[in-house]
Scaffold this active site. Structure first.
Site, mmCIF file in Angstrom:
data_model
loop_
_atom_site.group_PDB
_atom_site.id
_atom_site.type_symbol
_atom_site.label_atom_id
_atom_site.label_comp_id
_atom_site.label_asym_id
_atom_site.label_seq_id
_atom_site.Cartn_x
_atom_site.Cartn_y
_atom_site.Cartn_z
ATOM 1 N N ASP A 110 0.802 -1.219 0.000
ATOM 2 C CA ASP A 110 0.000 0.000 0.000
ATOM 3 C C ASP A 110 0.836 1.270 0.000
ATOM 4 O OD1 ASP A 110 -2.599 -0.882 -0.280
ATOM 5 O OD2 ASP A 110 -2.756 -1.408 1.834
ATOM 6 N N ASP A 170 -7.707 -4.008 -4.884
ATOM 7 C CA ASP A 170 -7.287 -2.700 -4.348
ATOM 8 C C ASP A 170 -5.915 -2.279 -4.898
ATOM 9 O OD1 ASP A 170 -8.735 -4.497 -2.729
ATOM 10 O OD2 ASP A 170 -8.555 -3.246 -0.961
HETATM 11 N N1 GLY Z 1 -7.592 -1.237 0.638
HETATM 12 C C1 GLY Z 1 -8.328 -1.625 1.761
HETATM 13 C C2 GLY Z 1 -9.759 -1.346 1.673
HETATM 14 O O1 GLY Z 1 -10.274 -0.903 0.661
HETATM 15 O O2 GLY Z 1 -10.433 -1.570 2.666
#
Ligand code: GLY
Length: 388
Positions: A110, A170
């Protein structure tokens, strides 16, 4: 006299029924945001960043390693750019620099969210700091690229859990860091990741699975599952939002960086996802937390805000009726989010802007609460639509 009173009365009825212009709406939200973001600063302990509110309405904070650490600095950057308010600019600078050491910390899938949303916007707000910011962003891209496997053709997501080589939808969002600040080789990695995602994450109806687990030795897909959605075969709303945003962003980035064929593939994928969403979204534009959750299900403002921002961007690169329908949907979503049902009042919500998001329903985590990414993408969408 009676006539004047009557005319004034009719005029005021018309005025109250007239639709607020989008510029006025953006101005109203940015006024509120400017107040709320400063209030948030006054509520934050030194060195901490906002996460959400707990059941008692108290502020929950995080350190810089939480995947959302870039959103509050990023929202401050948006508000400072939109209002030219020096206090907001100073706060944007302060909170972005909290994240200085991230690009050298243990790597995280991330890192794109964290650095691109903070330093990526700080760079625009403070052009005189561009050289230092670019260094952090380039180091971050190196970190993310170190998670790429040529066998799976993707960057790896989580290092925890029951999977061998999990990739979540994601992660399309993190590719922006590679495309904007990476080397040509790292840009090819991002393109490979997006192509593998088209091949393996999508169902025939263009909804997406949340998690695809790969065999790291052969690159074959082992299984397709959910982690935050209602079921393995359901359409988790934020996952669909990441898909729409991720492929739209990749189409734009590939076009800018000289990869026209990849850009065309990613634009076509974004258009398919958009068509699916335009069919399935409810009348107010804000999805429930999972499109397939049993009714009645809670709404997820974060998914609505992310989609709105992506719809505005997609409308700018697609043509004809789809472009018009994307803008109409984005406008509807933004009007709903800017209504009293979703918008915090001045001084409320400890400084958050939007209510009613859902973080992780299966774990009963962050349910029906404010979340920093809902605020960030809401402000981004309003900036984007105001610039059109
Ligand atoms: N990337 C984590 C979420 O969308 O909860």
């Amino acid at each position: 006299m009676k006539r004047i009173v009557l005319i004034l009365g009719i005029a005021s009825i018309f005025a109250s029924c007239a639709k607020e212009s989008l510029d006025a709406l953006a101005g109203r939200v940015y006024d509120l945001a400017s107040y709320q973001l400063v209030l948030m600063d006054s509520n934050l302990p030194q060195g901490r960043l906002p996460k959400t509110l707990d059941e008692g309405g108290e502020l929950v904070t995080s350190d810089i390693k939480w995947w959302c650490s870039g959103f509050y600095p990023g929202s401050l950057c948006f508000a400072a750019m939109h209002t030219e308010n020096l206090k907001l600019a100073a706060l944007a600078d302060k909170y972005t620099h909290y994240l200085d050491t991230l690009s050298r910390a243990k790597n995280s899938h991330d890192i794109g969210f964290m650095l691109n949303c903070s330093f990526g916007n700080h760079l625009l707000l403070f052009p005189e700091q561009a050289a230092a910011d670019s260094l952090v962003l380039r180091e971050g891209a190196d970190r993310l690229a170190s998670r790429f496997s040529p066998v799976t053709g993707t960057t790896r997501s989580w290092d925890f859990g029951k999977w061998k080589y999990p990739v979540i939808i994601d992660n399309m969002m993190n590719l922006e860091l590679l495309m904007k600040f990476g080397t040509p080789e790292q840009q090819e990695m991002a393109i490979s990741h997006a192509d593998r995602t088209i091949a393996n994450h999508f169902r025939d109806d263009y909804t997406t699975w949340h998690v695809v687990d790969y065999d790291p030795e052969s690159g074959e897909v082992i299984k397709k599952q959910t982690h935050q959605g209602y079921s393995d075969d359901s359409a988790w709303s934020r996952g669909q939002a990441w898909a729409l945003y991720g492929f739209t962003m990749m189409a734009v980035q590939c076009n800018e960086k000289g990869y026209p064929e990849a850009s065309a593939r990613f634009k076509a994928q974004a258009e398919k996802v958009a068509e699916m969403l335009l069919q399935r979204l409810p009348a107010d534009g804000i999805p429930e937390w999972d499109f397939d959750a049993p009714e009645p299900a809670l709404k997820d403002a974060s998914a609505g805000a992310i989609m709105a921002s992506a719809f505005v961007q997609l409308a700018g690169i697609t043509r004809g009726s789809l472009s018009r329908r994307c803008i109409t949907m984005a406008e509807k979503q933004l009007r709903t989010l800017a209504s009293p049902r979703y918008l915090c009042e001045k001084g409320e919500c400890k400084g958050f802007i939007l209510k009613h998001s859902v973080g992780n329903m299966p774990k009963n985590g962050e349910v029906d609460v404010p979340l920093t990414y809902a605020d960030y993408y809401f402000l981004e969408a309003l900036m984007r639509i105001s610039e059109k």
